[in-house]
Design an enzyme around this catalytic site. Structure first.
Site, mmCIF file in Angstrom:
data_model
loop_
_atom_site.group_PDB
_atom_site.id
_atom_site.type_symbol
_atom_site.label_atom_id
_atom_site.label_comp_id
_atom_site.label_asym_id
_atom_site.label_seq_id
_atom_site.Cartn_x
_atom_site.Cartn_y
_atom_site.Cartn_z
ATOM 1 N N GLU A 115 0.842 -1.198 0.000
ATOM 2 C CA GLU A 115 0.000 0.000 0.000
ATOM 3 C C GLU A 115 0.884 1.258 0.000
ATOM 4 O O GLU A 115 0.485 2.297 -0.515
ATOM 5 C CB GLU A 115 -0.936 0.005 1.223
ATOM 6 C CG GLU A 115 -2.178 0.868 1.033
ATOM 7 C CD GLU A 115 -3.252 0.621 2.094
ATOM 8 O OE1 GLU A 115 -4.240 -0.069 1.796
ATOM 9 O OE2 GLU A 115 -3.094 1.139 3.205
ATOM 10 N N HIS B 221 7.591 -27.070 1.644
ATOM 11 C CA HIS B 221 6.793 -28.157 1.071
ATOM 12 C C HIS B 221 5.608 -27.610 0.289
ATOM 13 O O HIS B 221 4.648 -28.328 0.022
ATOM 14 C CB HIS B 221 6.352 -29.096 2.184
ATOM 15 C CG HIS B 221 7.529 -29.641 2.926
ATOM 16 N ND1 HIS B 221 8.207 -30.781 2.537
ATOM 17 C CD2 HIS B 221 8.218 -29.153 3.990
ATOM 18 C CE1 HIS B 221 9.231 -30.986 3.351
ATOM 19 N NE2 HIS B 221 9.259 -30.005 4.239
ATOM 20 N N LYS C 34 -13.658 1.394 -3.731
ATOM 21 C CA LYS C 34 -14.681 1.752 -2.736
ATOM 22 C C LYS C 34 -15.819 2.499 -3.423
ATOM 23 O O LYS C 34 -16.993 2.256 -3.148
ATOM 24 C CB LYS C 34 -14.080 2.658 -1.659
ATOM 25 C CG LYS C 34 -13.188 1.953 -0.662
ATOM 26 C CD LYS C 34 -12.807 2.924 0.455
ATOM 27 C CE LYS C 34 -11.708 2.365 1.325
ATOM 28 N NZ LYS C 34 -11.138 3.335 2.235
#
Ligand SMILES: O=P(O)(O)OC[C@H]1O[C@](O)(CO)[C@@H](O)[C@@H]1O
Length: 528
Positions: A322, A351, A455
């Site tokens: 950000e 793994h 938004k």
């Protein structure tokens, strides 16, 4: 390089912080002296920028804000006496509040003491508290913490189901700097409804951490919540862990917040030194610059070899991405900057994806986090002379060497143990590295204009949903999607209309769709 040359490079570039007992090794990043020379003027400017920022410059010009997270751990640095006092008093108020909660002087109306915390927040108002809880909460904390960090109804239910029998002794902390983040507001309303359903008075369970004067602040004050703590205008969400945002939840869990602050302060002092070779944050910024050519061309894989640090990469993901993920530089040029961050923990990830790291696309560099102390107490021997901690230690060395052998670079940070001091220091180290790197690439690390676009679009979708429901309710016959979009006033948004009605139907919200689902154009939608 021969093993001897590598060992020499290790020693040449090793950074060690005496009081924190923290090591930083960038010897496995293959930069050369030429790069150092090229970057010297950029670093000189980065150190100047940082000095100005710490003195209270408007380091976030787009939002016209100071950037003061460094003052939180050393209030004497604050540019005004007023700010200094605010910081000091907030920490004192947190400790006084926590003490009263722990002894039951502040208690819920229908229980003897608060036993649990429900922390509601998102982004910087959640990731720090989550990371610190995982890293530092004692095995049997005075209060156990739970999180709402989304607008997922099933997620709310899961947490509330776990808390069901203890809701009457749950303290809710609503954390939102702006006081207007929808996910947080939704979480708060859902929590409030759950409390009311059990006949509990929400206000007597609730605390807010927010900017004074925000909507949340007004709600908390008008409803008479237990307390409010300030989130200062000059602290960004992703650098707020050492403000009330992180300190209150941590202290409630019995974590030593003064030690976290002291660790961060010690690291801040070390990373204030305007000298590339002796400043660990500058060494990190240099390594990132080298790895990605100053353009984020390589991803940062964060691999702490310690379970309790497994959320560090998630925390860093926001801090780094950000802050650095920006379209424009400070001069308005289009630059598309950023560094992608991911990771979980070693040796577990060995793994999962280390196969690709060693042999696949070489588009990353690794940051290993090594913890010297294996556990409290002694270890049993699994094989003669070998403990499980020896295995973990061998795995980190092995993976580092195997990657390097195949031309994959890495940084290694070594700390003595995971404790409040080292965690505070690690947070401070990365905050500073991000700030310095942002100066090197000439971007504003302290705003987030890109988050707004999504938004705004979400808000327009919710508005469209209301129009759709009205259109369906006044329709005399089932409508195809194009007609429905037109009647809802958005003829060009057929796909959005389709997704809204599909979601409403799946949740039995008064919408029925008929037709071939593999062919959305054939669908007819009606209210019902
Ligand atoms: O604390 P607030 O204002 O609710 O914001 C939460 C998060 O939302 C953002 O503004 C955008 O994701 C972050 O920067 C911030 O940490």
């Amino acid at each position: 390089m021969t093993p001897q040359q590598l060992w020499q490079r290790y020693q040449d570039w090793l950074y060690y912080h005496e009081s924190l007992e923290m090591y930083l090794d960038i010897s496995r990043m293959r930069f050369d002296e030429g790069l150092i020379e090229t970057l010297k003027p950029k670093f000189a400017k980065a150190f100047q920028d940082m000095d100005a920022l710490e003195k209270g410059a408007i380091a976030n010009p787009d939002e016209n804000r100071m950037v003061g997270h460094y003052w939180l751990r050393d209030p004497d640095l604050a540019p005004t006496e007023e700010i200094k006092q605010e910081i000091i008093q907030t920490v004192e108020a947190i400790q006084a509040f926590v003490q009263k909660v722990h002894v039951g002087a502040i208690k819920p109306p229908q229980a003897f003491k608060f036993t649990d915390i429900l922390s509601i927040g998102i982004g910087g108002s959640a990731l720090g508290p989550q990371f610190v809880a995982e890293a530092l909460a004692p095995d049997f904390p005075p209060m156990a913490i739970h999180f709402f960090d989304n607008s997922d109804p099933a997620g709310f239910d899961r947490v509330l189901t776990r808390l069901k029998d203890r809701l009457n002794s749950t303290l809710v902390i609503v954390i939102t700097k702006s006081g207007g983040t929808p996910e947080t507001r939704n979480g708060m309303i859902e929590a409030k409804a759950a409390f009311e359903k059990q006949g509990l008075n929400f206000s007597q369970h609730a605390v807010a951490i927010t900017m004074p004067g925000s909507n949340m602040d007004k709600v908390a004050k008008s409803e008479g919540w237990l307390a409010t703590f300030p989130m200062f205008d000059w602290v960004g969400g992703r650098t707020s862990e050492l403000s009330a945002v992180g300190l209150l939840p941590a202290a409630l869990q019995g974590i030593d917040i003064r030690a976290m602050l002291a660790g961060a302060k010690a690291m801040d002092a070390a990373t204030r030194v305007p000298n590339l070779k002796t400043n660990p944050a500058a060494l990190l910024a240099l390594s990132w610059y080298y790895a990605g050519n100053g353009k984020g061309e390589k991803d940062m894989v964060v691999l702490p070899y310690k379970d309790s640090l497994s959320l560090f990469s998630r925390y860093l993901q926001q801090l780094v991405m950000e802050s650095l993920g920006k379209e424009k530089d400070l001069d308005g040029n289009t630059v598309y900057q950023g560094i992608a961050v991911y990771g979980n923990k070693g040796s577990t990830d060995q793994h999962a994806y280390v196969q690709q790291l060693r042999e696949g696309v070489p588009n990353f560099f690794v940051t290993f986090i090594e913890v010297l102390k294996d556990r409290q107490g002694n270890s049993i021997e699994l094989d003669p002379g070998i403990t499980s901690g020896d295995y973990l230690s061998a795995f980190i060395q092995g993976t580092r060497a195997a990657l390097y052998e195949n031309h994959r670079d890495s940084i290694t940070i070594t700390i003595p143990e995971v404790n409040p001091r080292t965690v505070g220091a690690a947070i401070a180290l990365y905050e500073r590295a991000v700030g310095l790197y942002a100066s090197l690439i000439n971007i504003n690390a302290y705003h987030q204009p890109g988050v707004e676009a999504g938004k705004k679009m979400a808000a327009s979708i919710l508005e469209l949903q209301k129009q759709i429901m009205q259109a369906l309710q006044s329709a005399s016959e089932p409508l195809d999607l194009a007609t429905l979009a037109q009647k809802a006033g958005s003829p060009n948004e057929i796909e959005a209309v389709y997704k809204i009605v599909r979601h409403l139907e799946a949740n039995r919200r008064g919408v029925i769709m008929n037709g071939d689902r593999a062919n959305p154009n054939s669908l007819k939608v009606s209210a019902g």
